[in-house]
Design a protein around this motif. Structure first.
Motif, short mmCIF file in Angstrom:
data_model
loop_
_atom_site.label_atom_id
_atom_site.label_comp_id
_atom_site.label_asym_id
_atom_site.label_seq_id
_atom_site.Cartn_x
_atom_site.Cartn_y
_atom_site.Cartn_z
N PRO A 313 73.74 27.13 30.87
CA PRO A 313 72.66 27.59 31.74
C PRO A 313 72.32 27.70 32.91
CG PRO A 313 72.64 25.14 31.67
CD PRO A 313 73.68 25.37 30.37
N PRO A 314 72.42 29.31 33.80
CA PRO A 314 72.96 29.61 34.83
C PRO A 314 72.03 28.54 35.85
CG PRO A 314 70.68 30.47 34.17
CD PRO A 314 71.50 30.23 33.03
N PRO A 315 73.05 28.81 37.47
CA PRO A 315 73.25 27.86 38.32
C PRO A 315 70.96 27.79 38.29
CG PRO A 315 74.13 29.10 38.97
CD PRO A 315 73.79 29.29 37.84
N LYS A 316 70.47 27.04 38.82
CA LYS A 316 68.90 26.36 39.02
C LYS A 316 68.03 27.44 38.07
CE LYS A 316 70.98 26.48 44.47
NZ LYS A 316 71.10 26.92 45.62
N LYS A 317 68.36 27.30 37.40
CA LYS A 317 67.41 28.28 36.48
C LYS A 317 67.79 27.42 35.36
CE LYS A 317 64.91 32.42 35.17
NZ LYS A 317 64.81 33.68 36.05
N GLY A 318 66.66 27.01 34.33
CA GLY A 318 66.98 26.68 32.81
C GLY A 318 67.17 27.76 31.96
N ARG A 319 67.00 27.63 31.10
CA ARG A 319 67.18 28.86 29.63
C ARG A 319 66.26 28.56 28.73
NH1 ARG A 319 72.89 30.98 28.39
NH2 ARG A 319 72.01 32.27 28.03
N ILE A 320 65.99 29.25 27.59
CA ILE A 320 65.43 28.54 26.17
C ILE A 320 66.50 30.01 25.38
CG2 ILE A 320 63.81 29.33 25.12
CD1 ILE A 320 61.63 29.78 27.69
N LEU A 321 66.39 29.21 24.21
CA LEU A 321 67.04 29.77 22.97
C LEU A 321 66.83 29.39 22.11
CD1 LEU A 321 70.68 27.10 23.31
CD2 LEU A 321 69.78 29.78 25.01
N LEU A 322 66.25 30.45 21.53
CA LEU A 322 65.95 31.18 20.33
C LEU A 322 66.75 30.58 18.59
CD1 LEU A 322 63.39 33.63 20.78
CD2 LEU A 322 62.71 31.04 20.91
N VAL A 323 66.74 29.70 18.43
CA VAL A 323 67.88 29.12 17.39
C VAL A 323 67.65 29.28 16.49
CG1 VAL A 323 69.96 27.11 17.45
CG2 VAL A 323 69.40 27.86 19.95
N GLY A 324 68.82 29.85 15.73
CA GLY A 324 68.14 29.35 13.68
C GLY A 324 68.57 28.36 13.03
N SER A 325 68.33 27.58 12.45
CA SER A 325 68.44 26.33 11.43
C SER A 325 69.62 26.14 10.47
CB SER A 325 68.10 25.45 11.59
OG SER A 325 66.63 25.15 10.96
N GLY A 326 69.64 28.04 10.20
CA GLY A 326 70.13 27.95 8.30
C GLY A 326 68.78 27.62 7.01
N PRO A 327 69.27 27.45 6.50
CA PRO A 327 68.71 27.64 5.42
C PRO A 327 67.93 25.65 5.12
CG PRO A 327 70.28 27.56 3.53
CD PRO A 327 70.91 28.27 5.71
N GLY A 328 68.89 24.80 5.82
CA GLY A 328 68.66 23.30 5.36
C GLY A 328 69.94 22.58 5.39
N HIS A 329 70.49 23.03 4.89
CA HIS A 329 72.14 21.86 4.68
C HIS A 329 72.89 22.08 5.67
CE1 HIS A 329 75.28 20.11 3.27
NE2 HIS A 329 75.31 20.20 1.57
N PRO A 330 72.90 21.27 6.19
CA PRO A 330 74.02 20.99 8.03
C PRO A 330 74.93 22.27 7.29
CG PRO A 330 73.02 18.77 6.95
CD PRO A 330 73.27 19.93 5.71
N SER A 331 76.15 21.34 6.10
CA SER A 331 77.20 22.18 6.05
C SER A 331 76.48 23.91 6.83
CB SER A 331 77.59 22.26 4.81
OG SER A 331 77.85 21.09 5.25
N LEU A 332 75.75 24.74 6.71
CA LEU A 332 75.20 25.95 6.89
C LEU A 332 74.86 26.63 8.43
CD1 LEU A 332 73.73 26.99 3.45
CD2 LEU A 332 75.93 27.10 3.52
#
Length: 613
Positions: A313-332
């Motif tokens: 994150p940049p200093p003194k400010k939060g941030r938001i990440l839109l993250v894809g977790s894949g279809p379900g299997h943790p290996s992906l």
């Protein structure tokens, strides 16, 4: 595992047992025998609240003596029964006399509902016949042919918070094929379950109690306990018309609360269920948008990721990440997603369908909230997540908005980007492996294949706010991937097959629900549920039979997707890559060969090789 059906309903296959759980003070078990096994059966019955009578002759083990002295059980000496030889010279029982005595005893004790015989004598068959004559189920040790029921190898879990026994039990039976092995299988199952599972059962029990008792519970359409676990095939059935701003009737409130209990039970990680506080339970059931679903502390450390993808994150400010977790299997998971979850996140706002195996990677110090999204509350839950992300980012936190698959493939990422941007935050979108492409691979289906499918279309079966969408028309060389439409499969299939009345377009006949040619009834379709996860299920059939096939397969397993087109059968068995080289006149034969003469096939699980990846 593969199953098939040539009739509308599955054919019963013998060799199984009817599993029941049996308890209650109105029942009595008669145990004939006084050995250690009899004591074990007596203890199990006592824990189930069943009254115990021990009928025995001669020696009794110390445990049974002690329980009799404590008035936990009733000891009856066979020699005190009428018609039994009481001569001290008689060392073995008279079969006829013992049978008559048992019959008289059962007549005098009508509360006896089950019988267990643990003794080893020659008169066992006669005693079993008496039990059968009185229509009382009997279990006879080491005589499976005489048994009406058997005892499973059971384990009762301890509650880690109290150290005492919990309500959770598991039982395993091999139906007489290997009793000793059943005990080992039971231990294996117990060893892999989370240690918090008993606590989760306790807390969900409290949540159900609160849900049912805060307002008067009602019966709705024969669904028992408001759809939580009594007859509803899927927890994703809509709760009609719910909005947080609208005053509910008692009936609506009760129904909604029990649906939320079902959602929590289905989708929250076991450890999270076990840690619910009563305050959180009340907030869940009231629908308070300011609730805190999970509470952990300590801000995540800031580190650099691989390949110079800066997530810190940049200093003194939060941030938001839109993250894809894949279809379900943790290996992906991608490296970027893994780093976001394990190194940089202070708060994770997760969609409900992200599996527990992915959420388990998040450090305990990170706060996790699960979206309360279900049909009827999707818009409210979406706004709740977005508001929470902005509020946390304003406090300087790194927020990971975790979505299944890829965020921009029907993940509403675009809406969230614009929402966050309008409030001063430019979110970073981290791609994920889309289930639209990955799930078919796990099901053995190529979305494109030379000689079969030259193009692919990804579409949704549910439009915005539940409206119907326009589906693509039939093209023999094309694969159609339909996401989020399984709950409305009848409407989807109807729109695809509806006749175009010879116009070649079909727009008027389907009222705008399809653009192009109608699909032949024998077009292959596969429904892939929980793709890439251990309990993945694939139901494959034709458009004409798929609705019946899905109904026969049992309760749905969201999330699900549909794959429509000839690519569905391209790699099955010996394969079929000649679809485009031959005309449609051979399609019926092609389908019969694929389905083996049945109308559908059902395949369970994923390739075992994924356990090592």
């Amino acid at each position: 595992m593969t199953s098939s059906a040539s009739s509308p309903y599955p054919a019963p296959v013998g060799g199984a047992s009817l599993f029941l759980t049996f308890k209650g003070p109105r029942s009595t078990i008669l145990i004939i025998g006084g050995d250690a096994l009899a004591a074990s059966r007596a203890f199990a019955a006592l824990e189930a609240g069943i009254q115990v009578i021990i009928l025995t002759r001669g020696s009794v083990c110390d445990e049974l003596k002690w329980r009799a002295n404590q008035r936990q059980i009733q000891l009856v000496d066979w020699d005190t029964l009428p018609s039994t030889s009481t001569s001290p010279l008689v060392s073995t029982p008279d079969t006829k006399t013992d049978a008559e005595s048992l019959s008289a005893f059962l007549t005098e004790n009508p509360s006896i509902s089950i019988i267990c015989i643990t003794i080893h004598t020659a008169d066992i068959p006669a005693l079993a016949r008496i039990c059968h004559a009185h229509n009382i189920p009997v279990n006879v040790t080491d005589h499976p042919a005489l048994c009406d029921f058997s005892f499973a190898a059971t384990h009762r879990f301890a509650d880690p918070s109290t150290g005492g026994k919990s309500a959770l039990q598991v039982g395993v039976t091999t139906n007489g094929e290997g009793c000793r092995l059943a005990g080992r299988v039971r231990r294996e199952i117990v060893s892999v379950l989370p240690k918090e599972v008993a606590g989760a059962v306790r807390q969900v029990g409290k949540l159900r109690y609160l849900a049912k008792n805060t307002v008067d519970q009602i019966e709705r359409d024969g669904e028992g306990e408001e759809g939580e676990d009594s007859g509803v095939t899927t927890p994703n059935r809509p709760v009609p018309g719910w909005k947080s701003s609208v005053v509910e009737s008692k009936e609506e409130s009760s129904y909604r609360r029990m649906k939320w209990v079902a959602q929590v039970s289905e989708y929250w990680p076991i450890a999270r269920l076990a840690s619910m506080s009563e305050n959180e339970m009340e907030l869940i059931l009231t629908g308070d948008t300011a609730q805190t679903i999970s509470s952990y502390s300590t801000q995540a450390g800031i580190e650099s990721s691989l390949h110079n993808l800066t997530l810190s994150p940049p200093p003194k400010k939060g941030r938001i990440l839109l993250v894809g977790s894949g279809p379900g299997h943790p290996s992906l998971l991608t490296i970027a997603t893994h780093n976001a979850l394990t190194k940089y996140a202070d708060l994770v706002l997760s969609d409900k369908l992200v599996p527990a195996a992915v959420l388990a990677l998040i450090p305990e110090r990170v706060e996790v909230r699960i979206a309360r999204k279900f049909p009827g509350n999707a818009e409210g839950a979406q706004l709740e997540m977005m508001d929470a992300a902005v509020e946390a980012a304003r406090r300087g936190l790194t927020v990971v908005r975790l979505k299944q698959g890829d965020p921009v493939v029907y993940g509403r990422a675009g809406e969230e980007v614009l929402f966050f941007r309008a409030r001063g935050f430019e979110p970073l979108v981290v791609p994920g492996v889309s289930s639209a492409l990955a799930a078919p691979i796990f099901a053995g289906i190529p979305v494109t294949q030379r000689g079969v499918a030259e193009s692919v279309i990804v579409c949704t079966g549910v439009g915005r706010q539940g409206k119907e969408v326009k589906l693509p028309g039939y093209e023999r060389a094309r694969t159609v991937l339909i996401l989020m439409g399984v709950a409305r499969i009848a409407q989807v299939v109807g729109a695809m097959m509806c006749s175009d009345n010879g116009s070649g377009e079909g727009l008027q006949s389907v009222e705008g629900r399809r653009e192009g040619r109608s699909y032949p009834r024998n077009t292959p379709i596969a429904i892939i549920e929980r793709g890439s996860m251990p309990d993945q299920r694939v139901v494959a059939s034709t458009l004409g039979d798929i609705c019946e096939a899905l109904d026969s397969a049992g309760e749905q397993r969201p999330p699900g997707m549909m794959v429509v087109g000839w690519a569905v059968l391209a790699l099955q068995g010996t394969g079929d890559t000649s679809v485009l080289d031959e005309g449609e006149e051979g399609d019926e034969k092609r389908v019969r060969r694929w389905l083996g003469g049945d109308r559908w096939v059902v395949r369970e699980g994923i390739d075992q090789g994924w356990a090592e990846v």
